[in-house]
Design a protein around this motif. Structure first.
Motif, PDB file in Angstrom:
ATOM      1  N   GLY A 247      44.299  41.492  36.077  1.00 18.32           N
ATOM      2  CA  GLY A 247      44.788  42.441  37.057  1.00 18.32           C
ATOM      3  C   GLY A 247      45.350  43.671  36.376  1.00 18.32           C
ATOM      4  O   GLY A 247      44.937  44.045  35.278  1.00 18.32           O
ATOM      5  N   THR A 248      46.304  44.299  37.018  1.00 26.92           N
ATOM      6  CA  THR A 248      46.893  45.505  36.449  1.00 26.92           C
ATOM      7  C   THR A 248      47.860  45.137  35.316  1.00 26.92           C
ATOM      8  O   THR A 248      48.185  43.974  35.096  1.00 26.92           O
ATOM      9  CB  THR A 248      47.664  46.290  37.520  1.00 26.92           C
ATOM     10  OG1 THR A 248      48.832  45.542  37.882  1.00 26.92           O
ATOM     11  CG2 THR A 248      46.809  46.531  38.755  1.00 26.92           C
ATOM     12  N   GLN A 249      48.364  46.171  34.638  1.00 24.64           N
ATOM     13  CA  GLN A 249      49.317  45.937  33.552  1.00 24.64           C
ATOM     14  C   GLN A 249      50.616  45.316  34.047  1.00 24.64           C
ATOM     15  O   GLN A 249      51.348  44.676  33.277  1.00 24.64           O
ATOM     16  CB  GLN A 249      49.609  47.258  32.824  1.00 24.64           C
ATOM     17  CG  GLN A 249      48.434  47.784  32.020  1.00 24.64           C
ATOM     18  CD  GLN A 249      48.776  49.057  31.264  1.00 24.64           C
ATOM     19  OE1 GLN A 249      49.766  49.722  31.561  1.00 24.64           O
ATOM     20  NE2 GLN A 249      47.956  49.395  30.281  1.00 24.64           N
ATOM     21  N   THR A 250      50.883  45.465  35.325  1.00 30.33           N
ATOM     22  CA  THR A 250      52.088  44.858  35.904  1.00 30.33           C
ATOM     23  C   THR A 250      51.772  43.587  36.681  1.00 30.33           C
ATOM     24  O   THR A 250      52.595  43.120  37.469  1.00 30.33           O
ATOM     25  CB  THR A 250      52.797  45.863  36.826  1.00 30.33           C
ATOM     26  OG1 THR A 250      51.870  46.339  37.813  1.00 30.33           O
ATOM     27  CG2 THR A 250      53.341  47.033  36.026  1.00 30.33           C
ATOM     28  N   GLY A 251      50.586  43.023  36.467  1.00 32.43           N
ATOM     29  CA  GLY A 251      50.245  41.733  37.062  1.00 32.43           C
ATOM     30  C   GLY A 251      49.808  41.775  38.502  1.00 32.43           C
ATOM     31  O   GLY A 251      49.785  40.736  39.181  1.00 32.43           O
TER      32      GLY A 251
END
Length: 379
Positions: A247-251
């Protein structure tokens, strides 16, 4: 939506000057995805070439089953006829719109239409699908089944591509091969047989789940989002936060959609709701109804991209990278012939295939990024 390896020759030896045909080299069949790129002449026919290799390597006594909406490629019909002549059982179900294409006339002449024989062609009722009978449905499927090819058994190829030159040279398409999942393969065989039997059923909907894959077959009766398969996938299974490796860098979970036609408001509302919950949504499309465009537009976590003109999106897939069905850090592909339209859900003969696979997902993600790079941002 409605409108729309090889024989090698070796030189003669010694004093003779004859050319001898050689069987195509047999390559191992593995599960994975193939994509054409209409902007690159070298890869326009990647899906066609993949299918031709499977046809040419089908074992004598095995069975090839094909369900196809538009079929105009005579080199494909020639391959199927040659397979029949060497002892392969070749069976096709085709939409009535393909009836008068030369490739189909050749297949009918060579294989006949008697389903009591080992090879045959069945053409759906004119103005109807083979199963769907509501309004003016079509047999919109695009799948191949090989009982034995290149030494592999139970090989399923689910594609978005019709067998036409435009689908290779102008349209972005995808095909996924699934090898050895007997239960899902057999669900497609049962569906194929029901298509061939042409018993009308406007609530045909059924599913089969096995291993990392699940099949879905349409039409599905209903009047609201509670009986919309894609809506339910998103509503019941997607969680937007909590990932640690994907997913994204922030989960955050990422949903990517490549779609020819998107008109189901319920899916659009659910995607916006998920974006409100901090999922990210990217959509590459060619046709989108105004209501859907309005629902999806103006959100910081929803990005829209449009491909139109000479090269259009003909794929119909959704990628989910994140948390699905309570499983964090997973990657999923949902692909098939099914556009996000009411006709695909309620009227047409259509198939969807859902696969959990990081490898296959990442193949699709690379294709999605290529389409996105060729598209025009709409936000």
């Amino acid at each position: 939506m409605r409108r729309i390896l090889r024989t090698a020759l070796v030189g003669a030896v010694a004093a003779t000057a004859c050319l001898v045909p050689v069987s195509p080299a047999t390559a191992a069949v593995t599960s994975g995805a193939v994509f054409n790129n209409p902007t690159d002449p070298a890869s326009q026919y990647a899906i066609v070439d993949h299918l031709r290799g499977l046809i040419q390597n089908a074992a004598a006594g095995s069975t090839i089953r094909v369900a196809m909406y538009h079929f105009t490629l005579t080199r494909m019909s020639n391959d199927l006829i040659a397979a029949h002549q060497r002892g392969v059982n070749v069976q096709l179900v085709l939409d009535s719109q393909s009836r008068d294409y030369p490739a189909v006339r050749d297949l009918v002449a060579a294989l006949g239409t008697n389903r009591a024989n080992r090879s045959w062609v069945t053409i759906c009722t004119t103005g109807r699908a083979c199963i769907g009978n509501l309004n003016t449905p079509i047999m919109h499927n695009k799948f191949f089944l090989f009982s034995n090819t290149s030494g592999a058994t139970n090989v399923l190829v689910q594609s978005s591509a019709n067998l036409t030159n435009d689908n290779a040279e102008r349209y972005w398409n995808n095909a996924v091969t699934l090898v050895g999942n007997t239960a899902v393969y057999n669900s497609y065989v049962s569906y194929f047989n029901d298509l061939a039997a042409q018993v009308k059923n406007n609530n045909y909907y059924r599913t089969t789940s096995s291993g990392n894959a699940k099949s879905y077959f349409f039409p599905r009766a209903g009047t609201d989002a509670s009986t919309d398969t894609i809506y339910n996938m998103l509503d019941q299974n997607v969680t937007c936060e909590g990932n640690t490796t994907v997913g994204t860098q922030t989960g955050r979970t990422i949903i990517r959609i490549g779609m020819w036609y998107f008109s189901r408001n319920g899916i659009a509302r659910k995607l916006r709701e998920l974006a409100d919950r901090k999922c990210w949504v990217d959509v590459v499309y060619t046709n989108m109804d105004a209501d859907v465009r309005s629902i999806l537009g103006g959100h910081s976590r929803i990005k829209l991209y449009r491909i139109s003109g000479d090269h259009i999106v003909h794929s119909k897939y959704m990628l989910i990278e994140g948390t699905y069905a309570g499983k964090r850090n997973t990657k999923w592909v949902v692909t098939g012939s099914h556009n996000y339209t009411n006709a695909a859900l309620r009227e047409n003969d259509e198939a969807l295939l859902r696969i959990e696979s990081a490898t296959i997902h990442d193949q699709y993600r690379a294709n999605f990024r290529a389409m996105r790079d060729a598209a025009v941002p709409q936000n």
